[in-house]
Design an enzyme around this catalytic site. Structure first.
Site, PDB file in Angstrom:
ATOM      1  N   LYS A 134       0.830  -1.209   0.000  1.00 40.44           N
ATOM      2  CA  LYS A 134       0.000   0.000   0.000  1.00 40.44           C
ATOM      3  C   LYS A 134       0.864   1.259   0.000  1.00 40.44           C
ATOM      4  O   LYS A 134       0.530   2.277  -0.622  1.00 40.44           O
ATOM      5  CB  LYS A 134      -0.919   0.002   1.229  1.00 40.44           C
ATOM      6  CG  LYS A 134      -1.822   1.242   1.375  1.00 40.44           C
ATOM      7  CD  LYS A 134      -2.697   1.465   0.157  1.00 40.44           C
ATOM      8  CE  LYS A 134      -3.891   2.385   0.425  1.00 40.44           C
ATOM      9  NZ  LYS A 134      -3.615   3.625   1.087  1.00 40.44           N
ATOM     10  N   GLU A 136       0.773   6.800  -6.650  1.00 44.24           N
ATOM     11  CA  GLU A 136      -0.321   7.778  -6.726  1.00 44.24           C
ATOM     12  C   GLU A 136       0.218   9.207  -6.712  1.00 44.24           C
ATOM     13  O   GLU A 136      -0.258  10.070  -7.455  1.00 44.24           O
ATOM     14  CB  GLU A 136      -1.271   7.549  -5.552  1.00 44.24           C
ATOM     15  CG  GLU A 136      -2.506   8.429  -5.534  1.00 44.24           C
ATOM     16  CD  GLU A 136      -3.370   8.140  -4.319  1.00 44.24           C
ATOM     17  OE1 GLU A 136      -3.947   9.094  -3.782  1.00 44.24           O
ATOM     18  OE2 GLU A 136      -3.444   6.960  -3.899  1.00 44.24           O
TER      19      GLU A 136
END
Length: 338
Positions: A187, A194
């Site tokens: 993550k 991102e």
């Protein structure tokens, strides 16, 4: 299954709602009583304390924490003595993966399973589902498969990569990534990527926004490099329409671009935003992991440092550059114009 959820904010609350829709039983706790009561009205059970939450669960208990990384240690400190051997404690927030390794070792000494679950989906997860990146022991992960399956988007969330059939749980939107820390490690890198994607979209659309700079009236100025051919930059481009266009058939289409188009449709000038871009840690940790591994990550690094600059952390550096130009060349600052 019956599960306790600690933290009922934007993501935790919607995760409870999604679990309720899948006929799981949820006991929720939050620091604000009104937040708990709102979910009770929607079918969840409420608890007034962490002790009450644990007491309302049935062994082997499952407690899922959705709290900020800075609050996890204090919550774990309270929960751990309340749990018993074979119970499972889950951190679904954005904790540093190295903290998971430490916490899971402490939990194991008590016979408690500790899972780290990187959770992506944001405020849209209730309807779209949550992408789950899971770290921990295989047995504990398998036991909670019904919970993960209920939260995940499901196979229909994206076109299948292969027509040959299922390729593990990844097609469903959840994956056991490895031992303790692996879920949050994946993550972490996800969020680092991102950062880079967001920065690339923002920079590209900013170039389009300023594509009419050649139309600006500007006299000779020794402090500004002139446009060699101003006629090459006289495009008044509707950036919001371009974002909408790119959503259809373009190789840069994505959910992030969908959100950009929505934001620009609502406010083309983005007047409600100051441009102060926060970072919650994952980008920093990704860059540090790249350094530790000796792996180049120039895009993610640049995107991270751009966020620092957006918060005024370049101000002294910029002033020093301006001062140096004045010192060696007598150059005065030009405060306005291109």
């Amino acid at each position: 299954m019956r599960i306790g959820v600690v933290g009922l904010g934007r993501m935790g609350g919607n995760m409870v709602r999604r679990l309720l829709r899948a006929n799981h039983q949820c006991v929720g706790y939050a620091s604000r009583r009104e937040t708990v009561q709102k979910l009770v009205a929607e079918g969840a059970e409420g608890a007034g304390s962490l002790a009450e939450l644990v007491d309302r669960l049935v062994p082997p208990r499952v407690v899922w924490m959705m709290v900020p990384a800075a609050s996890v240690s204090s919550v774990v400190e309270v929960l751990m003595p309340l749990l018993a051997a074979d119970d499972t404690l889950i951190d679904g927030g954005n904790s540093y993966y190295q903290d998971d390794i430490t916490r899971s070792a402490e939990a194991a000494r008590r016979g408690i399973h500790y899972l780290d679950v990187g959770t992506s989906g944001g405020v849209w997860g209730l309807e779209r589902g949550y992408c789950l990146m899971i770290g921990g022991t295989t047995d504990a992960v398998k036991r909670l498969d019904p919970i993960f399956r209920a939260l995940a988007p499901g196979v229909d969330a994206a076109p299948r990569t292969t027509a040959a059939g299922a390729v593990g749980t990844a097609e469903q939107g959840y994956l056991h990534c490895g031992p303790s820390g692996a879920g949050h490690f994946v993550k972490m890198v996800h969020n680092g990527i991102e950062y880079g994607l967001m920065a690339a979209y923002a920079e590209g659309l900013n170039i389009l926004k300023h594509a009419n700079i050649g139309a600006a009236e500007s006299g000779p100025d020794a402090e500004t490099a002139p446009l060699r051919v101003p006629e090459h930059y006289r495009y008044d481009i509707n950036v919001a329409e371009v974002a909408e266009l790119w959503r259809r058939g373009s190789v840069v289409e994505s959910w992030l671009l969908d959100l950009i188009a929505r934001a620009l449709h609502d406010d083309a000038g983005l007047a409600q935003f100051s441009g102060h871009v926060s970072d919650s840690g994952e980008g920093r940790w990704t860059v540090q992991a790249a350094v530790d591994e000796g792996v180049p990550a120039p895009v993610i690094s640049a995107a991270l440092f751009a966020r620092f600059a957006s918060r005024g952390q370049m101000e002294f550096s910029d002033k020093l550059l301006s001062a140096l130009r004045f010192q060696f060349g007598g150059h005065l600052e030009k405060l306005e114009g291109p």
